[in-house]
Design an enzyme around this catalytic site. Structure first.
Site, PDB file in Angstrom:
ATOM      1  N   HIS A 200       0.791  47.971  33.339  1.00 14.17           N
ATOM      2  CA  HIS A 200       0.743  49.369  33.747  1.00 14.17           C
ATOM      3  C   HIS A 200       1.907  50.174  33.168  1.00 14.17           C
ATOM      4  O   HIS A 200       2.480  51.011  33.876  1.00 14.17           O
ATOM      5  CB  HIS A 200       0.778  49.487  35.275  1.00 14.17           C
ATOM      6  CG  HIS A 200      -0.366  48.832  35.957  1.00 14.17           C
ATOM      7  ND1 HIS A 200      -0.324  48.441  37.277  1.00 14.17           N
ATOM      8  CD2 HIS A 200      -1.605  48.498  35.517  1.00 14.17           C
ATOM      9  CE1 HIS A 200      -1.491  47.889  37.615  1.00 14.17           C
ATOM     10  NE2 HIS A 200      -2.276  47.906  36.551  1.00 14.17           N
TER      11      HIS A 200
HETATM   12  C1  LIG Z   1      -5.374  43.612  30.686  1.00 11.85           C
HETATM   13  C2  LIG Z   1      -5.197  44.921  31.425  1.00 11.85           C
HETATM   14  C3  LIG Z   1      -5.712  45.052  32.710  1.00 11.85           C
HETATM   15  C4  LIG Z   1      -5.569  46.265  33.386  1.00 11.85           C
HETATM   16  N1  LIG Z   1      -6.208  46.410  34.575  1.00 11.85           N
HETATM   17  C5  LIG Z   1      -6.263  47.620  35.150  1.00 11.85           C
HETATM   18  C6  LIG Z   1      -7.075  47.846  36.284  1.00 11.85           C
HETATM   19  O1  LIG Z   1      -7.770  46.938  36.769  1.00 11.85           O
HETATM   20  N2  LIG Z   1      -7.097  49.086  36.827  1.00 11.85           N
HETATM   21  C7  LIG Z   1      -6.360  50.113  36.314  1.00 11.85           C
HETATM   22  O2  LIG Z   1      -6.381  51.218  36.863  1.00 11.85           O
HETATM   23  N3  LIG Z   1      -5.562  49.928  35.225  1.00 11.85           N
HETATM   24  C8  LIG Z   1      -5.538  48.729  34.614  1.00 11.85           C
HETATM   25  N4  LIG Z   1      -4.817  48.564  33.461  1.00 11.85           N
HETATM   26  C9  LIG Z   1      -4.049  49.704  32.945  1.00 11.85           C
HETATM   27  C10 LIG Z   1      -4.885  50.890  32.455  1.00 11.85           C
HETATM   28  O3  LIG Z   1      -6.100  50.452  31.888  1.00 11.85           O
HETATM   29  C11 LIG Z   1      -4.100  51.755  31.476  1.00 11.85           C
HETATM   30  O4  LIG Z   1      -2.901  52.198  32.085  1.00 11.85           O
HETATM   31  C12 LIG Z   1      -4.852  52.981  31.011  1.00 11.85           C
HETATM   32  O5  LIG Z   1      -6.081  52.604  30.444  1.00 11.85           O
HETATM   33  C13 LIG Z   1      -4.025  53.761  30.000  1.00 11.85           C
HETATM   34  O6  LIG Z   1      -4.738  54.883  29.585  1.00 11.85           O
HETATM   35  P1  LIG Z   1      -4.200  55.822  28.417  1.00 11.85           P
HETATM   36  O7  LIG Z   1      -5.178  56.911  28.269  1.00 11.85           O
HETATM   37  O8  LIG Z   1      -2.792  56.175  28.677  1.00 11.85           O
HETATM   38  O9  LIG Z   1      -4.168  54.906  27.101  1.00 11.85           O
HETATM   39  P2  LIG Z   1      -5.282  53.994  26.431  1.00 11.85           P
HETATM   40  O10 LIG Z   1      -6.444  53.826  27.324  1.00 11.85           O
HETATM   41  O11 LIG Z   1      -4.582  52.782  25.970  1.00 11.85           O
HETATM   42  O12 LIG Z   1      -5.789  54.850  25.204  1.00 11.85           O
HETATM   43  C14 LIG Z   1      -5.074  55.056  24.019  1.00 11.85           C
HETATM   44  C15 LIG Z   1      -6.073  55.095  22.878  1.00 11.85           C
HETATM   45  O13 LIG Z   1      -5.460  55.688  21.746  1.00 11.85           O
HETATM   46  C16 LIG Z   1      -5.789  54.935  20.598  1.00 11.85           C
HETATM   47  N5  LIG Z   1      -4.729  55.155  19.619  1.00 11.85           N
HETATM   48  C17 LIG Z   1      -3.444  54.800  19.741  1.00 11.85           C
HETATM   49  N6  LIG Z   1      -2.748  55.170  18.651  1.00 11.85           N
HETATM   50  C18 LIG Z   1      -3.613  55.787  17.828  1.00 11.85           C
HETATM   51  C19 LIG Z   1      -3.483  56.369  16.553  1.00 11.85           C
HETATM   52  N7  LIG Z   1      -2.311  56.405  15.899  1.00 11.85           N
HETATM   53  N8  LIG Z   1      -4.587  56.918  15.977  1.00 11.85           N
HETATM   54  C20 LIG Z   1      -5.786  56.905  16.629  1.00 11.85           C
HETATM   55  N9  LIG Z   1      -5.955  56.323  17.840  1.00 11.85           N
HETATM   56  C21 LIG Z   1      -4.878  55.785  18.436  1.00 11.85           C
HETATM   57  C22 LIG Z   1      -5.845  53.518  21.117  1.00 11.85           C
HETATM   58  O14 LIG Z   1      -6.515  52.657  20.244  1.00 11.85           O
HETATM   59  C23 LIG Z   1      -6.547  53.718  22.448  1.00 11.85           C
HETATM   60  O15 LIG Z   1      -7.932  53.707  22.309  1.00 11.85           O
HETATM   61  C24 LIG Z   1      -4.880  47.358  32.773  1.00 11.85           C
HETATM   62  C25 LIG Z   1      -4.350  47.204  31.502  1.00 11.85           C
HETATM   63  C26 LIG Z   1      -4.511  46.010  30.817  1.00 11.85           C
HETATM   64  C27 LIG Z   1      -3.954  45.886  29.429  1.00 11.85           C
END
Ligand SMILES: Cc1cc2nc3c(=O)[nH]c(=O)nc-3n(C[C@H](O)[C@H](O)[C@H](O)COP(=O)(O)OP(=O)(O)OC[C@H]3O[C@@H](n4cnc5c(N)ncnc54)[C@H](O)[C@@H]3O)c2cc1C
Length: 571
Positions: free
Chosen positions: A478
């Site tokens: 997280h």
């Molecule tokens: C194994 C695991 C289990 C988890 N379990 C849970 C759970 O059960 N419940 C929960 O609430 N949370 C859980 N989490 C945490 C939660 O999923 C994340 O905190 C959340 O998805 C983050 O969202 P975000 O939008 O910040 O980033 P992300 O969802 O990581 O999105 C970022 C996106 O940007 C893309 N990207 C990055 N850099 C670039 C670039 N330079 N050019 C183009 N694209 C790019 C990436 O590929 C990705 O698709 C878990 C995480 C993991 C790893």
């Protein structure tokens, strides 16, 4: 002939939890042209959609950035794994599917730091707007939104999960039927992003519902290299598209805004690659500085988690469920009924509790899994009849950082989580582990209890338990906070998520959290994407209807402000 660069109103970098929600809302405005760039591939891998498949995507570089921390100074120099989704849906395509929003005081705290508009009362309407709660709407739940959320159906509840909840209640905790409702504390079942036995990532929910809109362009396999900044304004992005073994460099321009939704590692990485960050660090790598912002990549916070593995007998666990014949039955159950072992999330049941009497709200969370492993005489781990409760500290004091180590956009940044850097963090983890043991010692489990595989009952003193934590704890994945929202010297974005000092550039993902939320972080990231969309459209002068309930709050706030300023004027 080279492609003519395209022009858009909004360019979103990253189709993850937040990015997909943002793309969905922005592209509802038919007059706005939106480009969504995703570095990873489409989400065709079946392991993404089968809930238990997350055990396989955790280490699969085809859909995962597979980051790891630098050697952690307080964790016996270990490097900890940091999976992050690199695929449509981002980390919501590889996560544990537990739907948790955090504690209301998390958001009231953000607001008290000066981030107007982020109090619990003001973010709740966004959580509700995004949600489709399968069981229906309520004071705390929405119905009809893109994101599917549902309770564990009675027929799918595991006997062992029930026993665990009973044991937690016997240890003095209340039963809680909705961790996202009025009160977070207690033991109960999690709500899940699973529908009909399949994962409901941001891609499968938000994106699926907007992908065909003519004003939305989606490019996968598009690694954004940097934001193009001219005279202090973001005008577009440069990105690379894989073409066979080569990488074709492309540009897209925006007449509106560029929004980074790359997540907690990649958003600060992109800012630094684009010349926004700590001057010395950027100049050392030969990057031209457009704006000095020392907070980029700092303020990293994460939930560290430690497993307690309890042997059990006489009750079904994954040990029995994965025996060849039962596994075959589970496979058939999944294929024909979308039920059984393969539809299991990371945890069905859990607990939020206070690790000490001084805490006024829960500061620790348990994820409970009906699976355990035991080391054989050669030290190899094998599945064993038992269960694992993993417990994390929800509001750690330790702060780490993420910084680029090279100007190459494909190079992984340095991640220093700095876990267990403070006495409070160490003490809380020890106390939290003791509470798990207390739950496992409750009468509900008397009939079934076997040996404690880990840490093992010989480890009893605080020092022994702490040493176990240092040598075995992992991230519960997280991480947040590396582009924090605020107005102090270390803030990266303001309360409207605009990057300080750069026009037309925002960040909207888990990196903007000034402090980590008390729970899992997908739902909060979605809420951030939802809220960012409204702010973008409002700032572009587009009339939007605010989520239900927010209009009233905004009117009340304006009235109070008016009264306050009126009072000053008459003084
Ligand atoms: C194994 C695991 C289990 C988890 N379990 C849970 C759970 O059960 N419940 C929960 O609430 N949370 C859980 N989490 C945490 C939660 O999923 C994340 O905190 C959340 O998805 C983050 O969202 P975000 O939008 O910040 O980033 P992300 O969802 O990581 O999105 C970022 C996106 O940007 C893309 N990207 C990055 N850099 C670039 C670039 N330079 N050019 C183009 N694209 C790019 C990436 O590929 C990705 O698709 C878990 C995480 C993991 C790893």
């Amino acid at each position: 002939m080279p492609d003519t660069p395209q022009e858009y109103d909004y360019i979103i970098v990253g189709a993850g939890s937040a990015g997909c929600a943002l793309a969905y809302r922005l592209s509802r405005e038919a007059s706005r042209r939106v480009l969504l760039l995703e570095a990873g591939p489409r989400d065709y891998n079946p392991m993404i959609h089968i809930p238990l498949g997350f055990a396989f995507t955790m280490k699969n570089a085809a859909v995962n950035w597979c980051y790891e921390t630098d050697p952690e100074p307080n964790m016996n120099g270990r490097k900890l794994a940091w999976p992050r989704g690199k695929v449509l849906g981002g980390t919501s395509s590889i996560n544990g599917m537990v739907y948790i929003r955090g504690h209301r005081e998390d958001y009231d705290h953000w607001s008290s730091l000066g981030n107007t508009g982020w109090s619990y009362e003001e973010v709740l309407p966004y959580f509700k707007r995004s949600e489709h709660k399968a069981e229906g709407a309520g004071e705390y739940h929405g119905y009809g939104g893109p994101l599917w959320v549902q309770e564990v159906a009675n027929k799918d509840k595991l006997e062992l999960a029930d026993l665990f909840i009973q044991a937690a209640v016997q240890s003095g905790l209340p039963y809680n039927e909705d961790f996202n409702g009025a009160d977070q504390e207690g033991a109960g079942y999690y709500q899940l992003n699973i529908r009909n036995g399949l994962r409901q990532s941001s891609a499968r929910t938000f994106l699926k519902q907007c992908e065909k809109r003519p004003n939305l362009t989606l490019e996968t396999g598009a690694l954004t290299h940097r934001v193009l900044i001219e005279d202090g304004r973001a005008v577009g992005v440069e990105y690379g598209m894989k073409k066979g073994r080569d990488c074709e460099s492309k540009r897209a321009y925006s007449r509106g805004e560029v929004i980074l939704c790359g997540g907690v590692v990649n958003s600060p990485q992109l800012l630094e690659l684009s010349g926004v960050g700590n001057r010395e660090q950027l100049e050392a790598l030969g990057i031209k500085v457009h704006r000095e912002l020392p907070g980029v990549g700092e303020n990293l916070q994460d939930h560290l988690t430690i497993n307690v593995l309890q042997g059990l007998h006489g009750v079904n666990t994954f040990y029995e469920e994965t025996k060849p014949l039962t596994m075959l039955q589970n496979l058939l159950k999944f294929l024909f009924q979308r039920r059984g072992l393969l539809t299991h999330p990371a945890a069905q049941a859990g607990v939020f509790f206070r690790s000490s009497a001084q805490e006024t709200r829960p500061d620790a969370q348990i994820h409970f899994a009906p699976a355990a492993s035991e080391a054989d005489p050669r030290g190899n781990l094998k599945t064993a009849p038992g269960t694992t409760a993993t417990v994390c500290h929800l509001r750690p004091e330790s702060r780490g950082s993420v910084h680029i180590r090279s100007a190459d956009p494909a190079s992984h940044p340095n991640i220093r989580a700095n876990y267990l850097a403070t006495e409070v963090d160490r003490r809380t983890m020890v106390a939290a582990l003791r509470k798990v043991r207390e739950i496992f010692a409750s009468p509900a489990l008397d009939k079934y209890r076997g040996v404690e595989f880990k840490p093992g009952l010989e480890k009893q003193t605080d020092e022994e338990i702490l040493e176990y934590i240092r040598s075995e704890a992992e991230s519960v994945y997280h991480p947040t906070g590396t582009c924090k929202m605020g107005s102090d010297d270390m803030a990266v974005v303001d309360e409207r998520l605009r990057v300080h000092g750069i026009e037309s550039l925002r960040v909207a993902d888990a990196s903007i959290m000034p402090t980590i939320t008390s729970g899992n972080t997908h739902a909060p990231a979605v809420m951030i994407g939802e809220k960012c969309a409204d702010m973008l459209l409002q700032d572009a002068g587009i009339k939007i209807s605010l989520p239900e309930g927010l209009e009233r709050i905004s009117r009340a706030r304006k009235k109070t402000q008016h009264r306050k300023t009126g009072a000053v004027a008459t003084r």
